[in-house]
Design an enzyme around this catalytic site. Structure first.
Site, PDB file in Angstrom:
ATOM      1  N   ASP A 110       0.852  -1.197   0.000  1.00 26.13           N
ATOM      2  CA  ASP A 110       0.000   0.000   0.000  1.00 26.13           C
ATOM      3  C   ASP A 110       0.886   1.244   0.000  1.00 26.13           C
ATOM      4  OD1 ASP A 110      -1.836   1.981   0.328  1.00 26.13           O
ATOM      5  OD2 ASP A 110      -2.510   1.337   2.321  1.00 26.13           O
TER       6      ASP A 110
ATOM      7  N   LYS B 236       0.168   3.696  -1.941  1.00 23.06           N
ATOM      8  CA  LYS B 236      -0.736   4.769  -2.406  1.00 23.06           C
ATOM      9  C   LYS B 236       0.002   5.687  -3.378  1.00 23.06           C
ATOM     10  CE  LYS B 236      -4.169   4.796   1.170  1.00 23.06           C
ATOM     11  NZ  LYS B 236      -3.510   3.948   2.177  1.00 23.06           N
ATOM     12  N   ILE B 237       0.467   5.062  -4.432  1.00 23.66           N
ATOM     13  CA  ILE B 237       1.319   5.762  -5.394  1.00 23.66           C
ATOM     14  C   ILE B 237       0.552   6.945  -5.985  1.00 23.66           C
ATOM     15  CG2 ILE B 237       2.661   5.524  -7.522  1.00 23.66           C
ATOM     16  CD1 ILE B 237       2.723   2.428  -6.816  1.00 23.66           C
TER      17      ILE B 237
ATOM     18  N   PRO C  15       4.000   9.367 -14.025  1.00 23.09           N
ATOM     19  CA  PRO C  15       4.072   7.966 -14.465  1.00 23.09           C
ATOM     20  C   PRO C  15       5.428   7.276 -14.269  1.00 23.09           C
ATOM     21  CG  PRO C  15       2.822   9.246 -16.043  1.00 23.09           C
ATOM     22  CD  PRO C  15       3.354  10.226 -15.046  1.00 23.09           C
TER      23      PRO C  15
ATOM     24  N   PRO D 291     -11.350  -0.407   3.611  1.00 27.67           N
ATOM     25  CA  PRO D 291     -10.804  -0.124   4.931  1.00 27.67           C
ATOM     26  C   PRO D 291     -11.754   0.778   5.704  1.00 27.67           C
ATOM     27  CG  PRO D 291      -9.706   1.222   3.267  1.00 27.67           C
ATOM     28  CD  PRO D 291     -10.824   0.496   2.579  1.00 27.67           C
TER      29      PRO D 291
ATOM     30  N   GLY E 295     -14.047  -0.666  12.259  1.00 28.63           N
ATOM     31  CA  GLY E 295     -13.368  -0.665  13.557  1.00 28.63           C
ATOM     32  C   GLY E 295     -13.045   0.741  13.983  1.00 28.63           C
TER      33      GLY E 295
ATOM     34  N   GLN F 132     -12.108   3.431  12.654  1.00 31.36           N
ATOM     35  CA  GLN F 132     -12.604   4.592  11.902  1.00 31.36           C
ATOM     36  C   GLN F 132     -14.129   4.664  11.881  1.00 31.36           C
ATOM     37  OE1 GLN F 132     -10.666   5.272   8.071  1.00 31.36           O
ATOM     38  NE2 GLN F 132      -8.972   3.968   8.684  1.00 31.36           N
TER      39      GLN F 132
ATOM     40  N   SER G  20     -18.628   0.217   9.027  1.00 30.49           N
ATOM     41  CA  SER G  20     -19.505  -0.878   9.424  1.00 30.49           C
ATOM     42  C   SER G  20     -19.279  -2.135   8.583  1.00 30.49           C
ATOM     43  CB  SER G  20     -20.943  -0.383   9.257  1.00 30.49           C
ATOM     44  OG  SER G  20     -21.805  -1.440   9.053  1.00 30.49           O
TER      45      SER G  20
ATOM     46  N   GLU H 273     -21.537  -3.726   7.527  1.00 28.30           N
ATOM     47  CA  GLU H 273     -22.601  -3.644   6.514  1.00 28.30           C
ATOM     48  C   GLU H 273     -22.031  -3.516   5.102  1.00 28.30           C
ATOM     49  OE1 GLU H 273     -26.119  -3.574   6.487  1.00 28.30           O
ATOM     50  OE2 GLU H 273     -25.544  -4.632   8.326  1.00 28.30           O
TER      51      GLU H 273
HETATM   52  P1  BMP Z   1      -7.240   0.898  10.685  1.00 29.72           P
HETATM   53  O1  BMP Z   1      -8.138  -0.352  10.591  1.00 29.72           O
HETATM   54  O2  BMP Z   1      -6.243   0.817  11.785  1.00 29.72           O
HETATM   55  O3  BMP Z   1      -8.016   2.155  10.666  1.00 29.72           O
HETATM   56  O4  BMP Z   1      -6.320   0.885   9.357  1.00 29.72           O
HETATM   57  C1  BMP Z   1      -6.819   1.061   8.081  1.00 29.72           C
HETATM   58  C2  BMP Z   1      -5.787   0.755   7.053  1.00 29.72           C
HETATM   59  O5  BMP Z   1      -6.370   0.950   5.772  1.00 29.72           O
HETATM   60  C3  BMP Z   1      -4.536   1.622   7.102  1.00 29.72           C
HETATM   61  O6  BMP Z   1      -3.438   0.800   6.732  1.00 29.72           O
HETATM   62  C4  BMP Z   1      -4.767   2.680   6.031  1.00 29.72           C
HETATM   63  O7  BMP Z   1      -3.588   3.064   5.360  1.00 29.72           O
HETATM   64  C5  BMP Z   1      -5.670   1.952   5.037  1.00 29.72           C
HETATM   65  N1  BMP Z   1      -6.623   2.820   4.332  1.00 29.72           N
HETATM   66  C6  BMP Z   1      -7.582   3.546   5.008  1.00 29.72           C
HETATM   67  O8  BMP Z   1      -7.662   3.525   6.238  1.00 29.72           O
HETATM   68  N2  BMP Z   1      -8.463   4.300   4.283  1.00 29.72           N
HETATM   69  C7  BMP Z   1      -8.430   4.389   2.947  1.00 29.72           C
HETATM   70  O9  BMP Z   1      -9.264   5.083   2.358  1.00 29.72           O
HETATM   71  C8  BMP Z   1      -7.446   3.671   2.248  1.00 29.72           C
HETATM   72  C9  BMP Z   1      -6.557   2.868   2.960  1.00 29.72           C
HETATM   73  O10 BMP Z   1      -5.657   2.167   2.317  1.00 29.72           O
END
Ligand code: BMP
Length: 211
Positions: A57, A59-60, A64, A166, A169, A171, A174, A176
């Site tokens: 990850d 996130k490039i 190019p 992602p 938890g 953040q 859900s 869902e």
């Molecule tokens: P956490 O469950 O601790 O919140 O971690 C989320 C993970 O997902 C982190 O590694 C973060 O870089 C990644 N991430 C994110 O939280 N939101 C995004 O929109 C994109 C992600 O890659």
């Protein structure tokens, strides 16, 4: 079966490998990000990929030729997939795809970040970004578990492409979202847990019930 990807945002190879071995039975893939790779070195990707495949990850978000160089290093280091920002535009995403093809690797494109800030700018363009990712033939997109309704829309856009979400938890996202996603990415709820194995198992059980 829907996926559980464990984000190993810890700061040493030893810790990452220890948690990885602990939770291996419950997760499908690992995701590494800058904190781990900048602290432990790129070799951590090889170490972890002996346990489960690794998504790099990075996130490039660059021009190019830099997108090309970064993805090449990630795939040469053993990554199964890389994550690229869609907002950089199709030329950078294409450069990443060019490398991925050589390695039989996958490219996931970030649509909009799961954080509050993701609503400021990215949300306006995430549908266009998803369309671009589909048109270019990327493997999947990253979409916010914190905005399930948006993921529903993105699913309509990308059809059968993989969607990983992602934000479940810490953040506030859900489970869902699994109605529309192929899997979730979970970091702190596992690696900051007193018992990562138990937490990963519990999350796996919730996912299985919804699959
Ligand atoms: P956490 O469950 O601790 O919140 O971690 C989320 C993970 O997902 C982190 O590694 C973060 O870089 C990644 N991430 C994110 O939280 N939101 C995004 O929109 C994109 C992600 O890659």
């Amino acid at each position: 079966m829907k996926k559980l990807v464990a984000a190993l945002d810890v700061l040493s190879s030893e810790k990452a490998v220890k948690i990885a071995k602990d939770i291996v039975d419950y997760v499908d893939e690992f995701k590494v990000n800058y904190p781990l790779v900048l602290s432990a070195g790129i070799k951590v990707i090889k170490d972890l990929s002996k346990i489960r495949p690794v998504i790099a990850d990075f996130k490039i978000a660059d021009v190019p030729h830099l997108a090309y160089m970064i993805s090449k290093i990630a795939f040469e280091s053993g990554a199964l997939a890389v994550i690229v920002h869609g907002f950089s535009g199709s030329d950078s995403v294409k450069a990443t795809l060019d490398v991925a093809r050589d390695f039989d690797g996958k490219v996931y494109v970030v649509t909009e970040l799961s954080s509050k800030g993701g609503e400021e700018y990215m949300t306006k363009f995430s549908v266009d970004i998803a369309k671009m990712a589909k048109k270019l033939g990327c493997h999947g997109i990253i979409a916010p578990a914190t905005r399930v309704e948006k993921v529903k829309i993105l699913r309509e856009v990308v059809g059968k492409m993989e969607i990983l979400c992602p934000g479940v938890g810490f953040q506030g996202g859900s489970f869902e979202v699994l109605k529309f996603a192929d899997g979730i990415i979970v970091g702190r709820s596992i690696y900051e847990s007193e018992d990562p194995k138990k937490s990963a198992r519990e999350i796996r059980e919730i996912i299985n019930k919804r699959t």
